[in-house]
Design an enzyme around this catalytic site. Sequence first.
Site, short mmCIF file in Angstrom:
data_model
loop_
_atom_site.label_atom_id
_atom_site.label_comp_id
_atom_site.label_asym_id
_atom_site.label_seq_id
_atom_site.Cartn_x
_atom_site.Cartn_y
_atom_site.Cartn_z
N ASP A 21 0.88 -1.29 0.09
CA ASP A 21 -0.02 0.03 0.07
C ASP A 21 0.94 1.32 0.21
O ASP A 21 2.08 1.18 0.04
CB ASP A 21 -1.15 -0.09 1.09
CG ASP A 21 -2.09 1.17 1.19
OD1 ASP A 21 -2.22 1.57 -0.03
OD2 ASP A 21 -2.54 1.60 2.29
N SER A 22 0.29 2.41 -0.37
CA SER A 22 0.97 3.75 -0.35
C SER A 22 1.38 4.21 1.18
O SER A 22 2.37 4.84 1.32
CB SER A 22 0.25 4.82 -0.99
OG SER A 22 -0.90 4.82 -0.28
N CYS A 47 -4.33 -1.11 -2.31
CA CYS A 47 -4.61 0.29 -2.74
C CYS A 47 -5.25 0.37 -3.89
O CYS A 47 -4.76 -0.09 -4.94
CB CYS A 47 -3.13 0.95 -2.73
SG CYS A 47 -2.99 2.56 -3.36
N CYS A 52 -11.12 3.23 -0.89
CA CYS A 52 -9.70 3.32 -0.50
C CYS A 52 -9.42 2.50 0.76
O CYS A 52 -10.23 2.81 1.65
CB CYS A 52 -9.51 4.81 -0.33
SG CYS A 52 -7.76 5.31 0.48
N THR A 53 -8.50 1.88 0.82
CA THR A 53 -8.31 1.06 2.07
C THR A 53 -7.85 1.80 3.45
O THR A 53 -7.89 1.18 4.25
CB THR A 53 -6.98 -0.07 1.82
OG1 THR A 53 -5.90 0.68 1.36
CG2 THR A 53 -7.43 -0.79 0.59
#
Length: 285
Positions: free
Chosen positions: A21-22, A85, A200-201
């Site tokens: 993920d970001s 993501c 969005c996670t």
Amino acid sequence: MIKEQPDHDNLPDKAPVLVFDSGIGGLTVLRELRVWLPDRRFVYVADDAGFPYGDWEEEALCDRIIKLFDRLLAEHKPAIVVIACNTASTLVLDDLRAAFPFMKFVGTVPAIKPAAERTRSGLVSVLATPGTVRRAYTHDLIQSFASKCHVKLVGANLLATLAEAHIRGERIDEAQVLEQITPCFVEEDGRRTDIVVLACTHYPFLANVFRKIAPWPVDWLDPAEAIARRTISLLQESEGQGENGKMRENSDHPHDVAEFTSGKPDFAIRRLLQGFGLQFDHIDG
């Protein structure tokens, strides 16, 4: 460039699942994956040096992620990769599969199909980052699976950052959160929005705040379980294993690690990682 396939015969038993993920929003997906795969090792990679992804030009972000995975796959030799993501999945998933054809990737895309199947009012909203809202991939999902619904795309430009602050235990302005989610609530011909897709996670971490301040009750659709089931399905195909049962309470994951591309998550994040049973490591992003 097409990468060479690794020698899977020399991999240790139960190669890890790599969750990417970001930032730390993908921990919501990791949590669900552990429920269904209690015996699997996990590597969680947060590209916090690149966060937030919504601020990037698409070509530059795509190049960054491909180069990062060139290193990650060689280092960790995962059994499967979960891109936890929405922004990265809708942008670079096809490119990742083309660059690394030996690896299975599970993407995180807006749960528009199940929302269209569940809605009673026919009014569905998709709460996402501006990048996910812009992507043709998202619009194609609506056209394919929700053409009979009224789907409103809402690009929340601050919500992922607010979620990260909330996860750290910082106080957030609920009025600011309300401003971000209010466009999701539509009234039309006596009908109201009844499902909001969390695309969005990071957003599930704010679910309790959403329920508290929402103009009216809705179903906040979190895709984490669907992602976990898809991951299990692909692992079964590649490894011939049966599905694991539910995780035991207090199950320990001593070999799970978290890596941050900045190499320097703050103290609050380190504590959060400990709460998830993750040991901190880092990579150079």
